[in-house]
Write a protein that holds these residues in place. Structure first.
Motif: not given
Length: 339
Positions: A278-294
């Motif tokens: 999707g796309n978003a407008d300039a007033d959007t807050t985006i939550r990024l959720t990360l998982t890291l494996w080694r």
């Protein structure tokens, strides 16, 4: 209807405008030689941005449609949006290894995906003075040269909906888009299928990567979209901004793990892919959720999965996955989950 130009084999539509520096190897494959400038190296998003330009150039040259000035039957602008973007590098050539003045040979092949989509493959290598050869999609996936940097772009034609916002984008092919002469890439390597799985499952993975141990799960950061930096010239959230947001979040994850900024810049990006949802407008807050494996056998190699979520609308914007190596002496054993 567009006119056609004979090339000694298949015919291609004649473009009203020919991108500078682009030469045809065959009807649907083009080559260009590029010198790395400050505007295309450093942050990961700068090189991704230039690759996007090369995709638009290649599609323009192969189909005869001026991608930069495309319209639907109602005269409304139509854009070749990015649905799937993958960059596979090597330890000798990857996006962060580029330096001012490097010379690159870029071979780009355009493949048919119907009337509303198109697939472009780029083979990027250091320019050694040898003549470019056409791009074989099977060899591209199964027999890459160790010095190749391989890029896949799956694009869809879109237009804004009736409300004119970035949240109601609809599929819309431009007038005169001729795709019937484009070859079809082998389906077993389908970018469309990879993106469909990510969209359906919310992940590229079938489960935890084999031979890897979880180091971090559920690390989240919130990114406010800024009109001054994240939107492109037509007001859409720029596809390369997703790369920038991912690196922004990854740097904060590395900081939480006790790693330094120098180690972050010295990392090697072996594989990175994004499915845009999707796309978003300039007033959007985006939550990024990360998982890291080694990697248990090679602790310097790690894989990161990320999701991007529009908090205001409670909708997914993208799924991403990275494979990186490096880290240096500053790396410490990380936490198991975010407190």
């Amino acid at each position: 209807m567009t006119s056609t130009e004979h090339t000694g084999g298949p015919t291609r539509p004649r473009a009203a405008w020919t991108p500078a520096g682009v030469e045809h190897l065959d009807a649907t494959t083009v080559v260009r030689t590029e010198r790395v400038t400050p505007g295309m190296c450093g942050p990961n998003s700068l090189f991704a941005s230039r690759l996007g330009d090369w995709t638009w150039d290649a599609v323009t040259a192969a189909t005869g449609t001026d991608v930069y000035d495309a319209h639907n039957e109602d005269g409304a602008p139509v854009y070749l949006s990015f649905s799937y973007f993958r960059i596979r590098g090597s330890r000798t050539l990857h996006p962060l290894s580029l330096r001012f003045g490097d010379r690159l040979q870029v071979v780009s092949g355009v493949f048919g995906e119907g009337s509303e989509s198109v697939l472009t493959l780029h083979r990027v290598r250091r320019d050694d003075g040898f003549a470019a050869r056409p791009l074989d999609p099977v060899a591209f996936h199964t027999r890459p040269d160790p010095g190749d940097l391989r890029v896949e772009n799956f694009n869809r034609w879109i237009a804004r909906g009736r409300d004119g916002s970035n949240k109601g984008l609809v599929r819309a092919a431009p007038v005169g888009f001729d795709h019937r002469h484009l070859p079809v890439a082998p389906r077993r390597f389908s970018a469309r299928a990879a993106c469909a799985r990510a969209r359906r499952n919310g992940t590229f993975l079938d489960g935890p990567p084999t031979g890897h141990e979880a180091v971090v799960t559920g690390f989240t950061v919130d990114y406010p979209v800024e009109a001054s930096r994240d939107l492109n010239g037509v007001g859409l959230l720029y596809f390369a901004s997703y790369f920038a947001m991912l690196d922004w979040a990854l740097l904060r994850l590395w900081d939480r793990l006790g790693r330094g900024e120098r180690e972050f810049r010295d990392r090697t990006v072996l594989d990175q892919r994004i499915c845009y949802l999707g796309n978003a407008d300039a007033d959007t807050t985006i939550r990024l959720t990360l998982t890291l494996w080694r990697n248990a056998r090679d602790p310097a190699e790690e894989r990161v999965e990320a999701t991007l979520h529009d908090l205001g609308r409670d909708t997914a914007l993208a799924v991403a996955e990275l494979k990186v190596t490096g880290g240096g002496p500053g790396r410490r054993q990380g936490m198991r989950s975010q407190p």
